[in-house]
Design a protein around this motif. Structure first.
Motif, PDB file in Angstrom:
ATOM      1  N   TRP A 270       0.862  -1.174   0.036  1.00 30.67           N
ATOM      2  CA  TRP A 270       0.184   0.037   0.076  1.00 30.67           C
ATOM      3  C   TRP A 270       0.754   1.173  -0.035  1.00 30.67           C
ATOM      4  O   TRP A 270       0.714   2.201  -0.914  1.00 30.67           O
ATOM      5  CB  TRP A 270      -0.966  -0.015   1.197  1.00 30.67           C
ATOM      6  CG  TRP A 270      -2.097   0.867   1.250  1.00 30.67           C
ATOM      7  CD1 TRP A 270      -1.894   1.995   0.334  1.00 30.67           C
ATOM      8  CD2 TRP A 270      -3.415   0.790   1.525  1.00 30.67           C
ATOM      9  NE1 TRP A 270      -3.484   2.488   0.388  1.00 30.67           N
ATOM     10  CE2 TRP A 270      -4.350   1.797   1.198  1.00 30.67           C
ATOM     11  CE3 TRP A 270      -3.730  -0.351   2.617  1.00 30.67           C
ATOM     12  CZ2 TRP A 270      -5.537   1.960   1.644  1.00 30.67           C
ATOM     13  CZ3 TRP A 270      -5.243   0.003   2.869  1.00 30.67           C
ATOM     14  CH2 TRP A 270      -6.013   0.852   2.771  1.00 30.67           C
ATOM     15  N   VAL A 271       1.798   1.446   1.074  1.00 34.96           N
ATOM     16  CA  VAL A 271       3.140   2.571   0.920  1.00 34.96           C
ATOM     17  C   VAL A 271       3.472   2.438  -0.260  1.00 34.96           C
ATOM     18  O   VAL A 271       3.776   3.558  -0.856  1.00 34.96           O
ATOM     19  CB  VAL A 271       3.607   2.320   2.227  1.00 34.96           C
ATOM     20  CG1 VAL A 271       4.613   3.474   1.982  1.00 34.96           C
ATOM     21  CG2 VAL A 271       2.775   2.544   3.485  1.00 34.96           C
ATOM     22  N   GLY A 272       3.921   1.483  -0.824  1.00 38.41           N
ATOM     23  CA  GLY A 272       5.040   1.348  -1.915  1.00 38.41           C
ATOM     24  C   GLY A 272       4.040   1.802  -3.211  1.00 38.41           C
ATOM     25  O   GLY A 272       4.824   2.338  -4.042  1.00 38.41           O
ATOM     26  N   VAL A 273       2.774   1.665  -3.182  1.00 37.14           N
ATOM     27  CA  VAL A 273       2.126   1.882  -4.458  1.00 37.14           C
ATOM     28  C   VAL A 273       1.398   3.483  -4.038  1.00 37.14           C
ATOM     29  O   VAL A 273       1.619   4.402  -5.340  1.00 37.14           O
ATOM     30  CB  VAL A 273       0.633   1.102  -4.679  1.00 37.14           C
ATOM     31  CG1 VAL A 273      -0.115   1.628  -5.755  1.00 37.14           C
ATOM     32  CG2 VAL A 273       1.312  -0.389  -5.097  1.00 37.14           C
ATOM     33  N   ALA A 274       1.018   3.958  -2.933  1.00 38.60           N
ATOM     34  CA  ALA A 274       0.370   4.970  -2.957  1.00 38.60           C
ATOM     35  C   ALA A 274       1.242   6.333  -2.850  1.00 38.60           C
ATOM     36  O   ALA A 274       0.707   7.423  -2.894  1.00 38.60           O
ATOM     37  CB  ALA A 274      -0.705   4.800  -1.729  1.00 38.60           C
ATOM     38  N   ILE A 275       2.596   6.094  -2.342  1.00 38.15           N
ATOM     39  CA  ILE A 275       3.140   7.410  -2.011  1.00 38.15           C
ATOM     40  C   ILE A 275       4.331   7.539  -2.913  1.00 38.15           C
ATOM     41  O   ILE A 275       4.829   6.577  -3.422  1.00 38.15           O
ATOM     42  CB  ILE A 275       3.754   7.074  -0.372  1.00 38.15           C
ATOM     43  CG1 ILE A 275       2.881   7.106   0.657  1.00 38.15           C
ATOM     44  CG2 ILE A 275       4.806   8.109  -0.054  1.00 38.15           C
ATOM     45  CD1 ILE A 275       3.028   6.883   2.244  1.00 38.15           C
ATOM     46  N   ASP A 276       4.631   8.802  -3.059  1.00 33.11           N
ATOM     47  CA  ASP A 276       5.676   8.982  -3.933  1.00 33.11           C
ATOM     48  C   ASP A 276       6.979   9.682  -3.099  1.00 33.11           C
ATOM     49  O   ASP A 276       6.668  10.747  -2.828  1.00 33.11           O
ATOM     50  CB  ASP A 276       4.905  10.050  -4.968  1.00 33.11           C
ATOM     51  CG  ASP A 276       5.963   9.926  -6.427  1.00 33.11           C
ATOM     52  OD1 ASP A 276       6.881   9.336  -6.347  1.00 33.11           O
ATOM     53  OD2 ASP A 276       5.652  10.997  -7.179  1.00 33.11           O
ATOM     54  N   ALA A 277       7.844   9.444  -2.952  1.00 29.69           N
ATOM     55  CA  ALA A 277       8.926   9.797  -2.187  1.00 29.69           C
ATOM     56  C   ALA A 277      10.285   9.324  -2.696  1.00 29.69           C
ATOM     57  O   ALA A 277      10.406   8.223  -3.413  1.00 29.69           O
ATOM     58  CB  ALA A 277       8.756   9.394  -0.681  1.00 29.69           C
ATOM     59  N   PRO A 278      11.270   9.988  -2.276  1.00 28.76           N
ATOM     60  CA  PRO A 278      12.568   9.436  -2.456  1.00 28.76           C
ATOM     61  C   PRO A 278      13.177   8.078  -1.846  1.00 28.76           C
ATOM     62  O   PRO A 278      12.452   7.935  -1.007  1.00 28.76           O
ATOM     63  CB  PRO A 278      13.856  10.567  -2.349  1.00 28.76           C
ATOM     64  CG  PRO A 278      12.745  11.408  -1.094  1.00 28.76           C
ATOM     65  CD  PRO A 278      11.414  11.277  -1.566  1.00 28.76           C
ATOM     66  N   LYS A 279      13.840   7.262  -2.364  1.00 25.81           N
ATOM     67  CA  LYS A 279      14.181   6.101  -1.841  1.00 25.81           C
ATOM     68  C   LYS A 279      14.348   5.871  -0.553  1.00 25.81           C
ATOM     69  O   LYS A 279      14.016   5.080   0.433  1.00 25.81           O
ATOM     70  CB  LYS A 279      15.251   5.038  -2.662  1.00 25.81           C
ATOM     71  CG  LYS A 279      15.223   3.855  -2.280  1.00 25.81           C
ATOM     72  CD  LYS A 279      15.655   2.807  -3.398  1.00 25.81           C
ATOM     73  CE  LYS A 279      15.345   1.324  -2.993  1.00 25.81           C
ATOM     74  NZ  LYS A 279      15.489   0.550  -4.211  1.00 25.81           N
ATOM     75  N   ILE A 280      15.276   6.916   0.015  1.00 30.22           N
ATOM     76  CA  ILE A 280      15.725   6.977   1.314  1.00 30.22           C
ATOM     77  C   ILE A 280      14.626   7.078   2.536  1.00 30.22           C
ATOM     78  O   ILE A 280      14.857   6.573   3.573  1.00 30.22           O
ATOM     79  CB  ILE A 280      16.894   8.018   1.554  1.00 30.22           C
ATOM     80  CG1 ILE A 280      17.560   8.107   2.752  1.00 30.22           C
ATOM     81  CG2 ILE A 280      16.226   9.484   1.360  1.00 30.22           C
ATOM     82  CD1 ILE A 280      18.856   7.375   2.754  1.00 30.22           C
ATOM     83  N   ILE A 281      13.608   7.800   1.927  1.00 31.61           N
ATOM     84  CA  ILE A 281      12.351   7.737   2.829  1.00 31.61           C
ATOM     85  C   ILE A 281      11.485   6.740   2.632  1.00 31.61           C
ATOM     86  O   ILE A 281      10.961   6.015   3.621  1.00 31.61           O
ATOM     87  CB  ILE A 281      11.550   9.040   2.686  1.00 31.61           C
ATOM     88  CG1 ILE A 281      12.529  10.245   2.752  1.00 31.61           C
ATOM     89  CG2 ILE A 281      10.426   9.187   3.367  1.00 31.61           C
ATOM     90  CD1 ILE A 281      12.266  11.658   2.607  1.00 31.61           C
ATOM     91  N   HIS A 282      11.038   6.541   1.365  1.00 27.38           N
ATOM     92  CA  HIS A 282      10.075   5.743   0.864  1.00 27.38           C
ATOM     93  C   HIS A 282      10.285   4.301   1.288  1.00 27.38           C
ATOM     94  O   HIS A 282       9.077   3.548   1.772  1.00 27.38           O
ATOM     95  CB  HIS A 282       9.900   5.717  -0.602  1.00 27.38           C
ATOM     96  CG  HIS A 282       8.526   5.042  -1.089  1.00 27.38           C
ATOM     97  ND1 HIS A 282       8.259   5.295  -2.508  1.00 27.38           N
ATOM     98  CD2 HIS A 282       7.270   4.536  -0.513  1.00 27.38           C
ATOM     99  CE1 HIS A 282       7.012   4.562  -2.612  1.00 27.38           C
ATOM    100  NE2 HIS A 282       6.577   4.503  -1.273  1.00 27.38           N
ATOM    101  N   LEU A 283      11.439   3.705   1.064  1.00 29.94           N
ATOM    102  CA  LEU A 283      11.556   2.311   1.428  1.00 29.94           C
ATOM    103  C   LEU A 283      11.589   2.028   2.909  1.00 29.94           C
ATOM    104  O   LEU A 283      10.873   1.008   3.262  1.00 29.94           O
ATOM    105  CB  LEU A 283      13.033   1.600   0.836  1.00 29.94           C
ATOM    106  CG  LEU A 283      13.332   0.147   1.272  1.00 29.94           C
ATOM    107  CD1 LEU A 283      12.417  -0.539   0.965  1.00 29.94           C
ATOM    108  CD2 LEU A 283      14.633  -0.054   0.511  1.00 29.94           C
ATOM    109  N   PRO A 284      12.230   2.791   3.985  1.00 32.85           N
ATOM    110  CA  PRO A 284      11.981   2.416   5.261  1.00 32.85           C
ATOM    111  C   PRO A 284      10.699   2.759   5.402  1.00 32.85           C
ATOM    112  O   PRO A 284       9.878   2.074   6.481  1.00 32.85           O
ATOM    113  CB  PRO A 284      12.891   3.546   5.807  1.00 32.85           C
ATOM    114  CG  PRO A 284      13.909   3.956   4.888  1.00 32.85           C
ATOM    115  CD  PRO A 284      13.102   3.687   3.616  1.00 32.85           C
TER     116      PRO A 284
END
Lengths: 347, 319
Positions: free
Chosen positions: A94-108
């Protein structure tokens, strides 16, 4: 024979017995056990691709095993790993699909979401056990089904337009690694195994090196004595289920962010959570034991896929062997009895 | 749509979905009343479903309409034999009963799928031709209104299940055997002192639980799924266990709870034909039995009702 040696020998004998019965089943059904086992072995170590896949398969097993083992050590039986894994998987995707962020924030963020979802799914049986003394085994089983149906409904209605799987997660939330894939002949090996190793250390550290861990283990040994010694038993029960659930949720993140990169509608359970029980038991509920057992089960599962191709043996045989191993570990009283007799003869 | 029309849809469907749960929960009652936790009910149902389908497929041409009924017997025997594993592990080998049950579940599904591959060369069996069809109870179905709701277009095994539930109640509460069974589950040491063979009683109880769960699985496979694959039995065993606990380990209570779960399960299937319920999201109906079980456990059911020795192996001479 020392107790330590016995506690190492018992699971080894259980594995051996499982293999022996597996061989007998192959014989009865007209297959050559040697061919069967060598095709299994070749399916694990035959090439770097298979080996990479084995490590990949091992990753969620380590976390599921840690979840079960952590609860076990504190006197609780978490059969709900399966459900906690499913909600973790869903939350991560859900977070992986719905949010747009740089990897350093998105993955964690996606990984943490999975852990939190699993923790929530563990919190409910924990609080019910602590407040109402409801047995966690029944509640966690029920929570598994609730997780399955709720996750399916969310995937169908919220995360997709009546489709049976979600979109692929954003690149910035992915654990996949071109480097590792290339290293292993394009297997699906991903960075998740680093997370699982960190969790192994975390579990060992919490249980063995902190006051909290001491209290949790103490509650596991004897609730009443712990209560008398001034420990907050109820708080420890809830905390233990929450931590256990978080490990299980992370196992879901491994599948959602690493292996599959999406979440799909499931007709039944993944089985990883239930195999986690086997992994924990075989590993003697210790962090390092879980790693070894997870490797064994990951390898068995991946190696099994090679069996029908090379020797004609249905890959379900491995499920039978895994079940038998749990069975023999559960009945280890007899194995210990046998070892006792053996060591008495030596004296 | 009148109330009677709605009931004519819901009641037979509830009975259909409840029947496997009733049989299996009654099986659970035997095992747990004797002090042995049986989470393996799910796996025992798998064994029953598998053996009934295999028997049905291979005997349908010779046995004709009697096939599903004979298959129930076959499933009963198969379930009983498989349950011996759980009995040996938990009673003689003193294994953790929950863990052994989990192993039983995994072993059953693994073994049956292995055998399906071996026999049919594919992941699931063909559809059976002779299943438990709909049935009108003679005489009773002619009663106005009540006959239409309860006795028309219904499934014969449902009536068998209710009869067996009453029988189990009589056995457990009105016979010496039942008294011994319950005493072994409450206080095995006292029972042992009175000359009751605890080990033997528990073995019998676990084997009976396997036989009834086998029948439950067979009914499910032959009335609902009509074939056998990896998802044929998907949680019904755990539902039956929940029904047993919901029903306070009492045979008739378990039957009542199973009927309630049957209603909840059937609503998620026939609900779209019924006004009001059709508007409820399907997922609510799907999770209802599980949520209700949790709420019931937390709120309504006193915890003192479980057999006192449940989950503990009896070790002679140990206090």
């Amino acid at each position: 024979m020392s107790n330590r040696l016995k506690s190492i020998l018992t699971p080894l004998i259980a594995v051996l017995l499982g293999m022996v019965v597996g061989a007998i089943i192959m014989l009865i059904s007209g297959y050559n056990p040697i061919a069967g086992f060598s095709s299994l072995f070749a399916g694990v170590f035959g090439d770097v691709y298979s080996f990479g896949e084995s490590i990949r398969q091992m990753t969620p097993y380590v976390l599921a095993g840690l979840a079960v083992a952590f609860a076990f050590r504190t006197g609780l039986f978490n059969i709900g790993v399966e459900g906690q894994l499913i909600v973790g998987w869903l939350a991560a995707v859900w977070v992986g699909v719905a949010i747009d962020a740089p990897k350093i924030i998105h993955l964690p963020l996606a990984v943490i979401a999975a852990g939190l979802a699993g923790a929530l799914w563990g919190f409910i049986p924990g609080i019910l056990k602590a407040k109402f003394r409801v047995h966690e085994v029944i509640v966690t089983i029920m929570m598994n089904y609730i997780a399955l149906h709720v996750a399916n409904a969310i995937i169908r209605t919220v995360l997709s337009e009546k489709s049976d799987k979600t979109d692929k997660i954003a690149e910035s939330a992915s654990l996949a690694s071109p480097f590792l894939a290339q290293l292993t002949d394009y297997s699906r090996l991903h960075w998740g195994f680093v997370i699982s190793i960190i969790c192994v250390v975390v579990m060992w550290f919490i249980l063995e090196k902190t006051t909290l861990g001491y209290e949790l283990r103490s509650v596991g040994f004897n609730q009443h004595a712990s209560q008398y010694a001034g420990m907050n038993v109820n708080r420890n029960i809830v905390l233990s289920m929450v931590i256990s659930g978080a490990f299980a949720g992370l196992a879901g993140a491994m599948e959602g962010l690493g292996t599959f990169q999406y979440a799909n509608i499931k007709a039944g359970f993944t089985g990883v959570g239930f195999d986690g029980i086997a992994v924990a038991l075989l590993g003697g509920n210790t962090a390092i034991g879980v790693v070894l057992a997870a490797f064994l089960f990951g390898a068995l599962k991946v190696g099994a896929l090679n069996m029908p191709l090379q020797s004609g043996v249905p890959n379900e045989l491995v499920e039978i062997i895994i079940a038998l191993i749990i069975f023999f570990v559960a009945a280890s009283y007899v194995i210990r009895l046998f070892l006792d007799r053996l060591s008495r003869k030596e004296d | 749509m009148s109330i009677i029309d709605i009931l004519m849809i819901i009641v037979p469907s509830t009975l259909l979905w409840a029947t496997p749960l009733i049989f299996t929960a009654l099986g659970g009652a035997f095992s747990e009343r004797s002090g042995v936790v049986n989470i393996g009910l799910e796996g025992l149902m798998v064994i029953g479903a598998f053996s009934a389908i295999v028997f049905n497929l291979s005997a349908a041409s010779t046995l004709g309409a009697a096939t599903p009924w004979v298959a129930l017997l076959v499933a009963m025997i198969a379930g009983g034999i498989f349950a011996i594993l759980h009995a040996i592990a938990t009673i003689s080998f003193r294994a953790d009963q929950v863990v052994s049950g989990v192993a039983i579940n995994l072993l059953a599904i693994g073994l049956c799928l292995y055998l399906v591959k071996l026999i049919y060369g594919k992941g699931q069996t063909d559809m059976i031709q002779k299943s438990f069809g709909k049935w009108n109870v003679p005489v009773l179905s002619d009663i106005p209104v009540i006959g239409d709701i309860f006795f028309r277009n219904t499934y014969a095994p449902a009536f068998l299940a209710i009869a067996v539930a009453i029988l189990v109640y009589v056995i457990m509460y009105k016979t010496p055997f039942g008294l011994r069974l319950r005493s072994v589950g409450e206080h095995p040491m006292a029972a042992d002192t009175m000359g009751i063979n605890v080990t033997k009683m528990r073995y019998i109880a676990v084997v009976i639980s396997g036989m009834l769960a086998g029948v439950g699985g067979a009914v499910y496979a032959q009335a609902i799924s009509s074939d056998f694959g990896h998802a044929t039995i998907n949680g019904q065993g755990f539902m039956a266990l929940a029904a047993l606990i919901f029903g306070k380990w009492h045979p008739l209570g378990a039957m009542g709870a199973a009927l309630f779960f049957g209603l909840a399960q059937s609503l998620s299937f026939v609900g779209k034909n019924i006004p009001l319920i059709a508007d409820v999201p399907n997922v609510i109906l799907l999770i209802a039995p599980y949520v209700l079980t949790i709420i019931a456990l937390a709120g309504f059911i006193g915890k003192a009702d479980a057999p006192k020795a449940l989950g503990t192996p009896y070790i002679k001479g140990k206090r």
